[in-house]
Design an enzyme around this catalytic site. Structure first.
Site, short mmCIF file in Angstrom:
data_model
loop_
_atom_site.label_atom_id
_atom_site.label_comp_id
_atom_site.label_asym_id
_atom_site.label_seq_id
_atom_site.Cartn_x
_atom_site.Cartn_y
_atom_site.Cartn_z
N HIS A 55 0.83 -1.19 0.00
CA HIS A 55 0.00 0.00 0.00
C HIS A 55 0.87 1.25 0.00
O HIS A 55 2.09 1.20 0.20
CB HIS A 55 -0.92 -0.01 1.22
N GLU A 57 1.26 3.73 2.08
CA GLU A 57 1.98 4.05 3.31
C GLU A 57 3.27 3.23 3.42
O GLU A 57 4.30 3.75 3.86
CB GLU A 57 1.09 3.76 4.53
N CYS A 80 -5.49 1.40 6.58
CA CYS A 80 -6.27 0.19 6.86
C CYS A 80 -5.87 -0.41 8.20
O CYS A 80 -4.73 -0.28 8.65
CB CYS A 80 -6.12 -0.82 5.73
N THR A 166 -27.22 10.37 -32.27
CA THR A 166 -26.03 9.53 -32.16
C THR A 166 -25.71 8.77 -33.44
O THR A 166 -24.62 8.21 -33.56
CB THR A 166 -26.22 8.51 -31.03
N THR A 201 -25.54 -2.69 -30.02
CA THR A 201 -24.29 -2.04 -30.44
C THR A 201 -23.33 -3.08 -31.02
O THR A 201 -22.65 -2.82 -32.03
CB THR A 201 -23.64 -1.32 -29.24
N THR A 298 -31.45 2.19 -26.43
CA THR A 298 -32.28 1.24 -25.67
C THR A 298 -31.69 0.97 -24.29
O THR A 298 -32.37 1.12 -23.27
CB THR A 298 -32.44 -0.08 -26.45
#
Length: 362
Positions: A55, A57, A80, A166, A201, A298
């Protein structure tokens, strides 16, 4: 209420810039940055790059070494306090001997929120919270959404003419916006955990829906809403793996799609369509923080009508395509203005020759 200095603001702003370096890579973890400061000098800094690795730190403390004792740690998210794939960062800060921790915001995970701050306080460390919290929340808006409500942040992207069209009536849509806007879309895809589209699409455009022209190490998951499993096994979008969500299972079609590399998930909803709210919940359980939707009218309309759209990124080209062209959202007709879908404009800027609006539901 803490009063933060100009120097505090500067160091936290630096931590936020570091956190942004994990924008495309940290999923399902949050994007976090950390700066260790002592005697007015930056002693160490770091950011979280990807799940399973150290992480922010830990990186910053390693860089600071023994000089971290008595220093201030600026971190964009509460350290954490639990053992996950890595040990607790709160304990690492305590062991390093820092005297002050400034966190931009609490951990939104209700199971651990406040736990890290409590550990630090019990160890005698001065803890302050809330510096540049708005900016920190924006950086992890998807992680916060998943932790607090159980579903990802859903961002819908559209590209249209000024009159909201579009595609032409015959389906032609390449290209409405210019190259700069199309390149800008790649960054939105890259930061998302998944790209969502509809089978319409896929059938009309045979898109790849991947991230192109960016130096990234992770491609987002591709998701197709396909009620009757009409996605062709030869579709380009299947390359690299895809999740297809149907409402009506068909063993023959499912088998062909699975051979092509797809995972098929059946989530039936009303009227023989996919249950979109249930789908979003399922995606949250899979650890997905941000969903980027690029679909036709849609699916866009169904998502909006179901109250699932959290953000709308609308690219507007300085064109007029006429009232017979295809629109943005297929919605039931309104009988009064009270049924309007109202949005708040968050940001507007010119991208090449086009305009990009960022909007959120009011």
């Amino acid at each position: 209420m803490s009063v933060f200095s100009a120097a505090d603001h500067g160091y936290m702003a630096r931590a936020l810039r570091l956190a942004e370096r994990g924008l495309y890579t940290t999923t399902p973890n949050p994007r976090v940055g950390c700066v260790i400061v002592g005697g007015g000098e930056v002693l160490g800094e770091g950011w979280h790059a990807r799940a399973g690795e150290a992480h922010a730190e830990v990186h910053a403390l390693r860089a600071a070494g023994e000089r971290a004792r008595g220093a201030t740690a600026y971190v964009t998210l509460e350290p954490c306090s639990h053992h996950g794939r890595t040990p607790p960062c709160a304990n690492a800060l305590i062991d390093a001997g820092v005297s002050r921790v400034v966190a931009a915001m609490r951990d939104p995970n209700p199971q651990v929120s406040g736990g890290g701050l409590a550990l630090l306080t019990l160890a005698g460390i001065q803890v302050e919270i809330g510096l540049l919290e708005t900016e920190a929340r924006e950086l992890n808006i998807g992680f916060i959404a998943r932790m607090t409500r159980g579903r990802p942040w859903l961002r819908v992207k559209t590209a249209s003419s000024l009159d909201g069209k579009t595609a032409l009536l015959n389906g032609e849509s390449k290209w409405i916006t210019g190259p700069a806007a199309r390149a800008d879309v790649q960054a939105w895809r890259a930061r998302a955990c998944a790209v969502l589209t509809g089978v319409g699409t896929v059938l009309a455009d045979d898109p790849r829906m991947n991230v192109r022209d960016l130096d990234i190490t992770r491609q987002p998951l591709k998701i197709i809403v396909d009620s009757r499993l009409n996605t062709p096994p030869t579709a380009q979008i299947l390359r690299g793996g895809v999740l297809i969500v149907c409402a009506e299972d068909d063993s023959g079609k499912r088998a062909a799609l699975e051979v092509a590399g797809a995972e098929v998930l059946c989530i039936p909803g009303p009227q023989g369509r996919v249950g979109l709210a249930e789908l979003c919940g399922a995606l949250g359980l899979r650890g997905l923080n941000e969903i980027h939707a690029e679909a036709g009218a849609t699916l866009n309309g169904a998502l909006l009508d179901a109250g699932l759209v959290d953000e709308w990124v609308a690219y507007l080209a300085p064109l007029v395509m006429g009232d017979q062209a295809r629109g943005l959202f297929a919605l039931p007709p309104l009988t009064d203005m009270a049924g309007r879908k109202a949005f708040q404009l968050i940001d507007s800027r010119q991208i090449g020759g086009d305009l990009r609006l960022t909007l959120r539901p009011q």
